[in-house]
Scaffold this motif. Structure first.
Motif, PDB file in Angstrom:
ATOM      1  N   LYS A 113       0.819  -1.217   0.060  1.00 31.46           N
ATOM      2  CA  LYS A 113      -0.139   0.133  -0.008  1.00 31.46           C
ATOM      3  C   LYS A 113       0.911   1.020   0.114  1.00 31.46           C
ATOM      4  O   LYS A 113       1.196   1.519   0.842  1.00 31.46           O
ATOM      5  CB  LYS A 113      -0.682   0.045   1.220  1.00 31.46           C
ATOM      6  N   PRO A 114       1.217   1.997  -1.170  1.00 30.06           N
ATOM      7  CA  PRO A 114       2.114   2.896  -1.431  1.00 30.06           C
ATOM      8  C   PRO A 114       1.808   4.254  -0.248  1.00 30.06           C
ATOM      9  O   PRO A 114       3.042   4.818   0.025  1.00 30.06           O
ATOM     10  CB  PRO A 114       2.140   3.152  -2.833  1.00 30.06           C
ATOM     11  N   ASP A 115       0.582   4.385  -0.084  1.00 27.79           N
ATOM     12  CA  ASP A 115       0.296   5.439   0.859  1.00 27.79           C
ATOM     13  C   ASP A 115       0.345   5.202   2.245  1.00 27.79           C
ATOM     14  O   ASP A 115      -0.595   5.782   2.919  1.00 27.79           O
ATOM     15  CB  ASP A 115      -0.909   6.261   0.309  1.00 27.79           C
ATOM     16  N   PHE A 116       0.819   3.963   2.831  1.00 30.87           N
ATOM     17  CA  PHE A 116       0.731   3.779   4.124  1.00 30.87           C
ATOM     18  C   PHE A 116       1.430   4.665   5.000  1.00 30.87           C
ATOM     19  O   PHE A 116       2.420   5.181   4.439  1.00 30.87           O
ATOM     20  CB  PHE A 116       1.120   2.261   4.192  1.00 30.87           C
ATOM     21  N   GLU A 117       0.765   4.975   6.106  1.00 32.75           N
ATOM     22  CA  GLU A 117       1.205   5.860   7.017  1.00 32.75           C
ATOM     23  C   GLU A 117       1.072   5.364   8.557  1.00 32.75           C
ATOM     24  O   GLU A 117       0.110   4.764   8.754  1.00 32.75           O
ATOM     25  CB  GLU A 117       0.644   7.346   7.080  1.00 32.75           C
ATOM     26  N   LEU A 118       2.102   5.325   9.164  1.00 33.85           N
ATOM     27  CA  LEU A 118       2.332   4.558  10.476  1.00 33.85           C
ATOM     28  C   LEU A 118       1.804   5.701  11.366  1.00 33.85           C
ATOM     29  O   LEU A 118       2.280   6.675  11.636  1.00 33.85           O
ATOM     30  CB  LEU A 118       3.629   4.026  10.725  1.00 33.85           C
ATOM     31  N   ASP A 119       0.819   5.446  12.017  1.00 31.36           N
ATOM     32  CA  ASP A 119       0.216   6.213  13.064  1.00 31.36           C
ATOM     33  C   ASP A 119       1.176   6.758  14.183  1.00 31.36           C
ATOM     34  O   ASP A 119       1.900   5.610  14.651  1.00 31.36           O
ATOM     35  CB  ASP A 119      -1.170   5.372  13.853  1.00 31.36           C
TER      36      ASP A 119
END
Lengths: 456, 275, 309
Positions: A131-137
């Motif tokens: 998921k290229p736009d994955f952001e870790l909280d």
């Protein structure tokens, strides 16, 4: 119901499907009845993604994980199978899974001892590739970059790609007998010197011991001492990419002497063979005043069946040395195998993202597992039942340090275990033990093709 | 007819029986204790069945499944190994072979036996997956068979060597085929040895852990030792449940051993067949 | 005669088949075991030999082989653990096999002479073998524990202070040996029992009629006949003793220090935990070579004894 009516026909079909699926699920091994029941009930939620299989070990935090999975299934209608394996088999099963054409499992639970082998070998897929736009909280604790890997440096660096997501936030805590401390008016120690002072007050073998160390095997807790003195087994200069062995530093000797002193003089007579289980038993049976052990031991002390000191144990951040406090991480991360079709990778990531949300982690913690979110720790710090150690866990986050995170870590750890064990039984002096260990580790690093500073 | 010698005999035998049983009794007592009683170091405790409940009623792998698998795997391994090893041992002990061939086979069997089982884990996993028997009792039977063949072969080879050749020659004169001689003359005489070998093969399969663990993935194939290992967890050991599992695991095996031990005693009186 | 399962065969064909099978009995009797060996051992052992001269690395789920020649021998020479592990292993094997052999034989003879309750003794003596070694290791560790173990508790009641058992480097190996004797005497007992029970009764009857006493009967008649069985049993037990793993792993893990480290434990650490497959393979082969020395000794003993017959 005898009306022949289109609406009724569809409901019939749905009931039939539910019953059939129910029968199928009921015979599926490794899936708890609660899961099966909830899946049937919520069949009307159209499943968004493929069912997934998670490899997990039978452990004290497993019940909490089951609750997490149940909640996920309830909330999304996606299917999850749990494959429960003894701890002894986890590494081999994980390795086997990533070798074939298609992995047996969609999510692997990787222990900090060996996750590096999987990151380094590209055996789990970087999250951004799914998921290229994955952001870790930002609220998710990364445990000193345990989630990341930089293939150039071959190490977990803060800028590395994310390969795994934490699921079990095991760190070390300092446990003490609150009732005894209050009775004697002793303040909770914040440094090793204060620990010794307090141990002198309480040490009265064999019915009470002041403090205990772990010696079977010793490396995990021992490293906290090294870190609290400002050194570590190995360290990486990120700029030059050069490694150096930290055991020959004078601070290492000081730390080792402190560790040996506390362990030999304030522990039980069999200090040379105390494993985690034995330390836990000593505290739970009310014969130990202070302990430095894995935070996940806390629920055991609160369990009526397991301990006689329920309600009398307190927890705090691990005491420190001249360089401050330090607690070592020993976590589990979840990784997605590289050899999976895309649909299943997406399904797996969907679960992982959900599992790291605040609500999910809150229930997870309340069910007895170790959450990985700072906001959850802060919220639970005031909890009646769990607060006494949740607060300490949350307070420990700034002090989290990593053990060596190379593919060769098991070898390095074996050296530390062996040499420190020999130091404990006085087979080697602390200086000899450190020197021998340093030389062996130096050889390991050089053999692994790393850029290493020569030993003094 | 009770001579003082008999009292001494039974005295010594009873003493050893007690030494052997003491840890077993301890295991049983531990299985009835809660964790806090196990570590308390005191003699008094409140017994509970909770540990046994955990074996059957928890969400973990049910011991009923595990026991069934263990019995199936043990029984099949036993049948396969005894049949294969007996035939092979008889062939090599009774017939003329070139020293090179018989020596090679026996040496190879021994060599394979000397290697640490751990090195077979990877290859057997691959074979099991290729044959598509992974996570079935059959894969474990395969592993257990090859692991126990050397032992069974060497034991049977030794017991067959003790069978008097004259009996077989007499049978041949009487018109028996070699197979019949084997089945009707040799096997009954070697019964104690075969029974002993059978017990050992079953028992070794019963308690084997490494391959049962790596070749199984679900309770469809997991055996009892794998279930027991689940109680030795990452940082604590659930002594009570493990003791319960160990005690429970002994019972089926003990029943089978009890049945088999009758066959280890003197069977035939040889006098009747001689001459 | 032969089972009439073949449908279309004529009598003559059946007769030919059964004669053919009978004449070649020795070959087709050996075939099953050869097939097993060929299918399940040739590939792994071949791999092992290759591994011992290679470095293996997992890259992207595939195993990459790099030939390194005799590098692993060099590692072996510099390895500080191996000498200790080998020394402990040899000590362990020699002691436990001797003790268990004596006990096993003694108990087998005594049990075979007991008329009543023999079934009880035969069954009870088998029990230690039935318990999975993980459980044995854990339960004995519990019993040995200094703080809440039952052994020291009993000693305490008797007024003695119990030793440190697994926490004492001088005692750790002994603690493991005790557990092994408890566990494995049954193995030798069982084989010896089968051997004793197979002894022809008439020989000893004849000797007793001739006036020989019990001891003489055993020394001159039974022992010589038992010797081959004993030697095979000892050989097999020796090989098993070299491979003992589960109970030591749980009891001491090889510690404290390296005082109870045995070679099978170390191979596990190298091969399995550290994933140094090449070096682990070499260690496995080395162990097999050492065991072969024992085996050759046993075979020589066997031949020597046979020549005496």
């Amino acid at each position: 119901m005898s009306r022949s009516n289109p609406k009724l026909t569809r409901r019939h079909l749905l009931k039939g499907a539910a019953a059939a699926t129910g029968a199928l699920l009921a015979s599926a091994p490794g899936v708890s009845f609660a899961q099966k029941a909830s899946t049937i009930n919520f069949l009307r939620h159209r499943a968004q993604v493929e069912p997934i299989t998670i490899l997990i070990n039978d452990s004290p935090w497993f019940p909490g994980f089951e609750v997490l999975v149940n909640n996920y299934v309830d909330a999304t209608g996606n299917d999850v199978n749990l494959n429960v394996t003894p701890f002894a088999g986890m590494l081999e099963k994980s390795r086997n899974a990533v070798q074939g054409n298609e992995s047996e499992f969609d999510i692997l639970n990787l222990n900090e001892q060996w996750y590096m082998q999987f990151y380094a070998g590209g055996l789990v897929k970087p999250i951004k590739e799914i998921k290229p736009d994955f952001e870790l909280d930002p609220n998710v604790i990364e445990y000193d970059s345990s989630t990341r890997w930089d293939p150039n440096v071959r190490y977990s660096t803060p800028d590395g790609e994310i390969y795994g997501l934490p699921i079990n936030g095991n760190i070390q805590l300092f446990f003490y007998r609150r009732d005894l401390f209050e009775a004697e008016g002793v303040a909770v120690p914040t440094t090793w010197d204060e620990v010794e002072a307090a141990a002198q007050v309480f040490h009265d073998p064999p019915q009470m011991h002041g403090f205990t160390i772990r010696s079977k095997p010793p490396n995990w807790e021992y490293q906290a001492y090294l870190e609290s003195y400002g050194t570590s087994v190995i360290r990486l200069d990120v700029e030059t990419g050069e490694w150096s062995v930290g055991l020959t530093a004078p601070e290492a000797l000081e730390a080792t002497n402190v560790w040996l002193n506390l362990g030999r003089n304030y522990g039980p007579a069999n200090y040379a063979d105390m494993g985690q289980a034995e330390n836990l038993a000593l505290m739970a049976s009310g014969r130990l005043a202070m302990a430095h052990m894995v935070g996940a031991a806390a629920p055991n002390f609160d369990n009526e069946d397991q301990s006689v000191v329920v309600g009398n144990v307190g927890a705090d951040v691990v005491p420190g040395g001249p360089a401050g406090r330090a607690t070592m991480s020993g976590i589990w991360v979840m990784g997605i195998p590289h050899n999976l079709p895309e649909a299943r990778q997406v399904a797996a990531l969907t679960f992982l993202e959900w599992a790291l949300s605040k609500e999910a982690q809150l229930d997870y913690a309340l069910a007895g597992a170790i959450p990985v979110r700072q906001d959850v720790y802060e919220e639970l710090a005031g909890d009646e039942k769990l607060g006494w150690w949740m607060k300490a866990m949350g307070d420990s986050t700034p002090y989290i340090k990593a053990q060596p995170r190379l593919a060769e870590t098991p070898q390095i750890v074996e050296v530390v275990d062996r040499r420190m064990s020999q130091a404990i039984i006085d087979e080697l002096s602390p200086e000899e033990a450190l020197q021998e260990a340093a030389e062996e580790i130096q050889a390991i690093l050089e053999g692994g093709g790393y850029n290493v500073t020569p030993l003094e | 007819m009770k001579k003082p010698g008999t009292w001494l005999l039974h005295g010594v035998l009873m003493l050893f029986a007690l030494i052997i049983l003491a840890p077993v009794v301890y295991t049983f007592l531990t299985s009835l204790k809660l964790f806090r009683d196990i570590i308390s170091g005191s003699w008094a405790f409140d017994p509970t069945w909770r540990n046994y409940e955990q074996l059957f009623m928890s969400n973990r792998n049910s011991f009923v499944d595990l026991t069934r698998n263990s019995l199936v795997v043990g029984g099949l391994t036993l049948a396969v190994v005894i049949a294969v090893a007996a035939l092979g041992a008889y062939s090599l002990s009774r017939f003329k072979w070139r020293r090179a061939i018989s020596g090679l086979v026996m040496a190879w069997l021994l060599f394979v036996n000397m290697l640490p089982p751990i090195i077979f884990v990877g290859p057997f996993y691959l074979i099991a997956r290729t044959l598509d028997i992974y996570d079935t009792p059959l894969a474990i039977v395969m592993a257990h068979s090859i692991l126990n063949l050397p032992l069974a072969f060497w034991m049977l080879h030794s017991f067959f060597a003790d069978v008097p050749v004259e009996l077989e020659e007499a049978a041949a004169i009487d018109g028996c085929s070699r197979l019949q001689t084997f089945l009707r003359i040799v096997l009954p005489i070697a019964r104690p040895g075969i029974a002993a070998t059978a017990v050992l093969v079953f028992v070794f399969s019963w308690k084997e852990f490494l391959f049962a663990l790596t070749l199984s993935s679900t309770p469809a194939a997991m055996t009892i030792p794998v279930g027991i290992a689940g109680f030795a967890q990452e940082y604590n050991i659930r002594y009570g449940e493990m003791a319960a599992a160990a005690f429970f695991a002994t019972i089926p095996a003990l029943i089978l051993v009890f049945i088999a031990q009758k066959h280890i005693v003197k069977g035939m009186t040889l006098g009747a067949l001689k001459g | 005669m032969m089972a009439t399962s073949a449908v279309d065969m004529t009598r003559q064909q059946r007769w030919r088949l059964s004669t053919f099978l009978d004449a070649n009995f020795q070959y087709w009797a050996l075939a099953p075991i050869l097939i097993f060996l060929a299918v399940l051992t040739l590939y792994p052992v071949g791999q092992l030999l290759r591994m011992s001269v290679s470095d293996l690395a997992f890259v992207k789920g595939k195993l990459e082989w790099t030939y390194v020649g005799l590098d692993h021998f060099q590692t072996l020479r510099n390895d500080p653990v191996v000498p200790d592990a080998l020394k402990n292993t040899l000590l362990f094997v020699v002691v436990v096999v001797c003790v268990e052999a004596v006990l096993g034989l003694l108990l087998a003879i005594l049990v075979s002479r007991a008329r009543r309750f023999a079934w009880f003794y035969r069954s009870v003596y088998m029990i230690p073998l039935l318990i999975p070694p993980i459980a044995i290791g854990t339960i004995w560790r519990l019993m040995y524990d200094y703080n809440y173990g039952i052994i020291n508790q009993i000693l305490f009641e008797l007024g003695l202070t119990g030793p440190l058992w697994t926490a004492n480097p001088d005692l750790a190996l002994v603690s493991v040996m005790i557990v092994d004797v408890w566990h494995w005497t049954s193995f030798l007992f069982l084989i010896m029992l089968a051997g004793v029970e197979s002894l022809p009764y008439e020989l000893s009857e004849a000797a007793r009629v001739d006036g020989a006493n019990e001891v003489q009967v055993y020394r001159h008649i039974f022992f010589p006949l038992l010797r081959p069985t004993i030697i095979v049993a000892l050989m097999l037990r020796t090989i098993l003793a070299f491979k003992v793993f589960d109970q030591i792993f749980l009891l001491t893990g090889g510690g404290p220090g390296t005082s109870s480290e045995v070679i099978s434990l170390y191979i596990y650490k190298v091969y399995f935990v550290q994933t140094r497959l090449g070096y682990g393979a070499l260690l496995a082969l080395l162990t097999a070579v050492i065991m072969s020395v024992f085996v050759v000794f046993y075979q020589w003993l066997n031949n020597y004894v046979n020549r005496q017959r």
